[in-house]
Design a protein around this motif. Structure first.
Motif, PDB file in Angstrom:
ATOM      1  N   ARG A 352       0.827  -1.199   0.000  1.00 36.28           N
ATOM      2  CA  ARG A 352       0.000   0.000   0.000  1.00 36.28           C
ATOM      3  C   ARG A 352       0.870   1.260   0.000  1.00 36.28           C
ATOM      4  NH1 ARG A 352      -5.133  -0.010   0.927  1.00 36.28           N
ATOM      5  NH2 ARG A 352      -5.045  -2.017   2.024  1.00 36.28           N
ATOM      6  N   GLU A 353       1.953   1.263   0.781  1.00 33.65           N
ATOM      7  CA  GLU A 353       2.840   2.428   0.822  1.00 33.65           C
ATOM      8  C   GLU A 353       3.479   2.669  -0.534  1.00 33.65           C
ATOM      9  OE1 GLU A 353       5.505   1.496   3.954  1.00 33.65           O
ATOM     10  OE2 GLU A 353       4.217   2.302   5.541  1.00 33.65           O
ATOM     11  N   ILE A 355       2.296   1.847  -3.511  1.00 37.50           N
ATOM     12  CA  ILE A 355       1.295   2.311  -4.471  1.00 37.50           C
ATOM     13  C   ILE A 355       0.894   3.755  -4.162  1.00 37.50           C
ATOM     14  CG2 ILE A 355      -1.032   1.946  -5.327  1.00 37.50           C
ATOM     15  CD1 ILE A 355       0.981  -0.125  -6.263  1.00 37.50           C
ATOM     16  N   GLU A 356       0.633   4.051  -2.898  1.00 40.74           N
ATOM     17  CA  GLU A 356       0.194   5.404  -2.532  1.00 40.74           C
ATOM     18  C   GLU A 356       1.300   6.422  -2.747  1.00 40.74           C
ATOM     19  OE1 GLU A 356      -1.262   5.096   1.436  1.00 40.74           O
ATOM     20  OE2 GLU A 356      -3.177   4.192   0.831  1.00 40.74           O
ATOM     21  N   GLY A 359       0.768   7.867  -5.918  1.00 41.69           N
ATOM     22  CA  GLY A 359      -0.539   8.478  -6.128  1.00 41.69           C
ATOM     23  C   GLY A 359      -1.621   7.494  -6.517  1.00 41.69           C
ATOM     24  N   GLY A 360      -1.387   6.195  -6.276  1.00 45.43           N
ATOM     25  CA  GLY A 360      -2.359   5.182  -6.656  1.00 45.43           C
ATOM     26  C   GLY A 360      -3.166   4.663  -5.480  1.00 45.43           C
ATOM     27  N   THR A 361      -3.948   3.617  -5.735  1.00 46.84           N
ATOM     28  CA  THR A 361      -4.782   3.000  -4.706  1.00 46.84           C
ATOM     29  C   THR A 361      -4.584   1.492  -4.736  1.00 46.84           C
ATOM     30  OG1 THR A 361      -6.681   2.847  -6.210  1.00 46.84           O
ATOM     31  CG2 THR A 361      -6.523   4.826  -4.827  1.00 46.84           C
ATOM     32  N   ARG A 363      -6.484  -2.263  -3.308  1.00 49.31           N
ATOM     33  CA  ARG A 363      -7.557  -3.001  -2.639  1.00 49.31           C
ATOM     34  C   ARG A 363      -7.152  -4.465  -2.585  1.00 49.31           C
ATOM     35  NH1 ARG A 363     -10.310  -0.679  -6.744  1.00 49.31           N
ATOM     36  NH2 ARG A 363     -11.005  -2.723  -7.496  1.00 49.31           N
ATOM     37  N   ALA A 376      -4.507  -3.053  -7.788  1.00 50.30           N
ATOM     38  CA  ALA A 376      -3.799  -1.783  -7.607  1.00 50.30           C
ATOM     39  C   ALA A 376      -3.962  -0.943  -8.858  1.00 50.30           C
ATOM     40  CB  ALA A 376      -2.328  -2.017  -7.315  1.00 50.30           C
ATOM     41  N   VAL A 378      -2.451   2.582 -10.574  1.00 49.88           N
ATOM     42  CA  VAL A 378      -1.317   3.508 -10.471  1.00 49.88           C
ATOM     43  C   VAL A 378      -1.354   4.469 -11.653  1.00 49.88           C
ATOM     44  CG1 VAL A 378       1.189   3.728 -10.276  1.00 49.88           C
ATOM     45  CG2 VAL A 378       0.049   1.688  -9.387  1.00 49.88           C
TER      46      VAL A 378
END
Length: 386
Positions: A352-353, A355-356, A359-361, A363, A376, A378
């Motif tokens: 998660r870190e 991807i974020e 600037g992505g998400t 699940r 994911a 991106v």
């Protein structure tokens, strides 16, 4: 070597600053002595110059102890006020003394702990107010010198506060950089260790199952050897980052692309459930940070399948591009079993870190029928391909 040179340069600048301040104070004391001797005559200049010299010496040597230096300078200025009143000496604030006190108070406000810095500033205000009051007895309307000294003192306090805030901000930024570097290293180590050690464990379990079957045992041991060699290679890449003098952003610890992704999927499918890799029709041209993140995401998802999935028959890794966004989906058809996300695990958090950070998400969770999915999305920035 570079660090030693930089420290030597900073030290030279500091000594040059101290020497410049000492020269300025000495010149001020000389002009002051000449001016008092010309206007008052006699030895009236001696006491005034002596007080200025004490405060000036404390200002030049303040690096040894800012608290002691400020105390010495303020004590000398405090003593000068009643002595000047009783002995009939010049009562206007000495410019040299005012400069020395401004340097001492400004340095204290910048560097001392909050309570001591506040105490020094308050004591400085009290001394300055007493000195100005004594001068106003002689010149009720005030003089330009009194006004100039007051402005200088206030500027010193304001400058000390500003530098203190800048120092705090600089330390906060440095701490944030160190925290980000520790997180990045922790993610990289987790990705390397978890994936390769999981492979070693699985191959070892397979070796125990084949028993005395020499050919299959040799094959399992060869896979263990390959997984161990891959783990050592990956660890050397991570350790190489720690020894590299270049910025961390100059080179990814493991430059990867579609070829490496195919190799990863093929290696996993060779000793686990079948893996189907679906990529865009056109050859992807992702930036390096995106391709590296896709690789690590797939690696972590496959590792979790190997560790937690219950008898999966197939794993599908699908990468699609929709305009400026890239979507990576990893699904398996394992039977319902224990939850994949175990308390205290760092794999999902690390994914998660990553991807974020782009600037992505992300699940991750069980599928409606069976198995598990990781999805994911991106954004793909415009830039040169990795």
């Amino acid at each position: 070597m570079i660090g030693v040179t930089e420290r030597a340069g900073v030290g030279a600048l500091r000594w040059a600053g101290r020497a410049g301040l000492a020269a300025l104070l000495a010149a001020g004391l000389t002009v002051q002595a000449v001016g008092i001797a010309a206007s008052w005559g006699g030895g009236y200049w001696i006491f005034d110059v002596a007080v200025g010299a004490v405060a000036g010496t404390a200002a030049v040597c303040r690096h040894r102890s800012r608290t002691v230096a400020a105390a010495v300078g303020l004590a000398a200025a405090t003593l000068a006020v009643p002595v000047a009143l009783v002995a009939g000496l010049p009562r206007e604030p000495s410019p040299t003394l005012a400069l020395a006190l401004a340097v001492l108070v400004g340095a204290a406000v910048r560097a001392l702990p909050p309570r001591r810095a506040t105490g020094v500033a308050a004591a400085g205000f009290a001394v300055a107010a007493g000195s100005w009051s004594a001068a106003l007895v002689v010149a009720p309307g005030g003089t330009n010198l009194v006004l100039l000294d007051g402005v200088g003192f206030l500027a010193a306090v304001a400058g000390g506060l500003l530098l203190r805030l800048l120092d705090l901000r600089r330390r906060a930024v440095a701490e944030q950089v160190r925290r980000d570097e520790r997180l990045a290293l922790a993610r990289e180590l987790h990705d390397v260790v978890a994936h390769h050690v999981t492979g070693i464990v699985l191959h070892t379990q397979a070796a125990r199952l084949v028993g005395a079957d020499g050919e299959r045992l040799d094959e399992a041991l060869a896979r263990i050897e390959t997984a161990g060699a891959d783990a050592l290679t990956a660890m050397r890449r991570v350790l190489g980052l720690l020894r590299d003098d270049r910025d961390a952003g100059e080179a990814d610890p493991m430059p990867v692309g579609v070829a490496q992704l195919r190799t990863l999927v093929g290696r996993f499918g060779a000793h686990g459930p079948a893996v189907r890799l679906v990529l865009p029709d056109a050859e992807p041209g992702w930036p390096a940070e995106v391709s590296s993140t896709v690789y690590r995401l797939v690696q972590e998802a496959l590792t979790n399948v190997a560790r937690h999935a219950v008898q999966p028959a197939e794993v599908v890794v699908r990468v699609t591009e929709d305009g400026p966004h890239l979507t990576v989906t990893v699904t398996d058809d394992g039977a319902p079993g224990r939850p994949r996300r175990r308390p205290g695990g760092y794999g999902l958090l690390g994914m998660r870190e990553r991807i974020e950070a782009l600037g992505g998400t992300l699940r991750a969770g069980p599928r409606p029928d069976a198995g598990w999915s990781v999805v994911a999305t991106v954004p793909v920035p415009a830039g040169e391909p990795g």
